[in-house]
Structures are given as structure tokens and as C-alpha cells.
Design a protein around this motif. Structure first.
Motif, short mmCIF file in Angstrom:
data_model
loop_
_atom_site.label_atom_id
_atom_site.label_comp_id
_atom_site.label_asym_id
_atom_site.label_seq_id
_atom_site.Cartn_x
_atom_site.Cartn_y
_atom_site.Cartn_z
N ALA A 15 0.83 -1.20 0.00
CA ALA A 15 0.00 0.00 0.00
C ALA A 15 0.87 1.26 0.00
O ALA A 15 0.47 2.29 0.52
N ARG A 16 2.02 1.18 -0.58
CA ARG A 16 2.97 2.29 -0.60
C ARG A 16 2.41 3.48 -1.37
O ARG A 16 1.86 3.34 -2.46
N ASP A 17 2.59 4.67 -0.81
CA ASP A 17 2.16 5.90 -1.46
C ASP A 17 3.40 6.69 -1.85
O ASP A 17 3.90 7.51 -1.08
N GLY A 18 3.90 6.42 -3.05
CA GLY A 18 5.13 7.05 -3.50
C GLY A 18 5.03 8.56 -3.59
O GLY A 18 5.98 9.27 -3.27
N ARG A 19 3.87 9.07 -4.03
CA ARG A 19 3.71 10.52 -4.14
C ARG A 19 3.85 11.19 -2.78
O ARG A 19 4.49 12.24 -2.65
N GLN B 212 14.59 2.03 1.55
CA GLN B 212 14.52 0.70 2.14
C GLN B 212 13.30 -0.06 1.63
O GLN B 212 13.33 -1.29 1.48
N LEU B 213 12.23 0.67 1.31
CA LEU B 213 11.02 0.02 0.81
C LEU B 213 11.26 -0.68 -0.53
O LEU B 213 10.57 -1.64 -0.87
N THR B 214 12.23 -0.20 -1.30
CA THR B 214 12.55 -0.87 -2.56
C THR B 214 13.01 -2.30 -2.29
O THR B 214 12.55 -3.25 -2.93
N ALA B 215 13.91 -2.45 -1.33
CA ALA B 215 14.39 -3.78 -0.98
C ALA B 215 13.28 -4.62 -0.38
O ALA B 215 13.12 -5.81 -0.70
N ASP B 216 12.47 -4.02 0.49
CA ASP B 216 11.39 -4.76 1.13
C ASP B 216 10.37 -5.26 0.11
O ASP B 216 9.90 -6.39 0.19
N ASN B 217 10.04 -4.43 -0.87
CA ASN B 217 9.09 -4.84 -1.91
C ASN B 217 9.65 -5.93 -2.79
O ASN B 217 8.98 -6.92 -3.12
#
Length: 221
Positions: free
Chosen positions: A180-184, A211-216
Motif C-alpha cells: 500500500a505504498r504511497d510514492g507521491r 529501504q522500501l525498494t528492498a522490502d518490496n
């Protein structure tokens, strides 16, 4: 593909195109890069392609094996963790220095490129699948580069850009909308902290953001 005004210029053009295609995910990790085939596609000599691939090997995007030629780098969780750690160290430092030294013109550029990023769709449908938009990817790169552009240390900036390319390679294999990441919202919070000259807050947001890049990618949920 380009005017033949010297093998060096041709090699630079091929290097940039291959780098762009690899970072855009057009070549799967581990895929062999056949020099003769690429030379035919780019309408250049094999020597030009070989030089371009050697350049990309020094940047870490291509693997060079004396017995098996060239191939796209492979993806591994261990390497991504190392890249993330290196970015946390180097880009955080560059971000603090940029905030400390940035002037009004730098602030204006941050605002302008963030506005572009916020108005550009991150994903587009390709062959009935979601893929990262090439336009968004380019603006996203410009946004992160602009945040640290006022850093007065050119060596540190060069390190950050090289790490960005390696990180970008992995980001393109992060499943779209997996969380549910909100990049904006993340980019806005980061831009706001930078413009408020709050180095501690900016670094904290930046750390969570990458860090979310690795987690995803490796599904650490």
C-alpha cells in the motif's frame, strides 16, 4: 543510430542506450549480451559495442567473463542490501551537504522537478502488464539528483550517481503495487523536509524511502 563522428562518440551513444535499456528492465538479469547481435542492431562495429559493454561492466551493470563474454548482472538480496547500505551512508551525507549549501535557484529546481514528478504516472500498461513508465523513471532520477545537486563534493556526487544506477536496476524488478505504498506522499514529504532545511527529517524520510525498494522486491512483509 548516430553520426559517425568518431568511435568514442559512438561508444558513448551505445553505452547510454544500453544503460537506459538495462535500467528500464528490457534485458532480464543474467541475460547474455551477444556483441555481434548488438553491433548489428546498433549498426556499429563490434569494437564499439565491446567498448560500451566494458564501460558498463566498470559501473556494475554488466558482468564480463573472459570465457563467456558479457551478460546483464544478476540480482541478489545480499547485493541489494549492500547497495542500500552504501546509499544510506553516501546519499545521506550528500543530502545534508546539499541542504546546507543550496541556494534559492536550487530550491526552485527542487520545487519544479517535484511538481513534474507528482503529475506523472509511475506505471503504464505494456502487454496487459503494469510496467514502470520510462518518462516517470527519468523524472524520478532527476528529482533525486536535484535533492543532492547543491552538495559541493563532486566525488561524493559521483558515488551517489553510480549507486543510484545499481539501485535503479533493482527497482525495476520490484512488483508494481505490491504494497500500500504511497510514492507521491513519500516524495512530497522528502521535498518538504529538504525545502524546510531539516536535514535530520530529510535523511530519516530518505532512509525509509529507499529501504522500501528492498522490502518490496524481496517481499519482506
Amino acid at each position: 543510430m548516430a553520426k559517425r563522428n568518431g568511435s568514442s562518440t559512438l561508444s558513448e551513444n551505445v553505452t547510454k542506450k544500453l544503460q537506459s535499456d538495462i535500467l528500464a528492465g528490457l534485458y532480464e538479469p543474467g541475460r547474455p549480451l551477444i556483441v555481434a547481435e548488438l553491433a548489428k542492431g546498433f549498426e556499429v562495429s563490434v569494437a564499439v559495442v565491446r567498448e560500451a559493454l566494458t564501460r558498463l561492466a566498470t559501473h556494475g551493470l554488466v558482468l564480463q567473463n573472459p570465457n563467456h563474454g558479457f551478460s546483464v548482472k544478476t540480482a541478489s538480496e545480499a547485493e541489494l542490501n549492500s547497495i542500500i547500505e552504501a546509499r544510506l551512508i553516501n546519499e545521506s551525507a550528500a543530502l545534508r551537504l546539499s541542504i546546507a549549501h543550496g541556494d534559492l535557484a536550487w530550491e526552485s529546481q527542487v520545487i519544479a522537478i517535484h511538481h513534474q514528478l507528482a503529475q506523472t504516472a509511475e506505471y503504464q500498461e505494456v502487454n496487459h502488464k503494469l510496467a514502470v513508465s520510462a518518462e516517470w523513471s527519468d523524472i524520478h532520477r532527476q528529482f533525486h539528483y536535484q535533492l543532492i545537486a547543491a552538495c559541493p563534493n563532486p566525488v561524493l556526487l559521483d558515488i551517489c550517481r553510480r549507486l543510484w544506477d545499481l539501485s535503479e536496476f533493482y527497482r525495476h524488478y520490484s512488483p508494481p503495487q505490491q504494497t500500500a505504498r504511497d510514492g507521491r506522499a513519500e516524495h512530497k514529504a522528502l521535498a518538504d523536509a529538504v525545502l524546510n532545511r531539516d536535514g535530520d527529517q530529510a535523511v530519516e524520510i530518505f532512509r525509509a524511502h529507499i529501504q522500501l525498494t528492498a522490502d518490496n522486491l524481496f517481499d519482506k512483509r
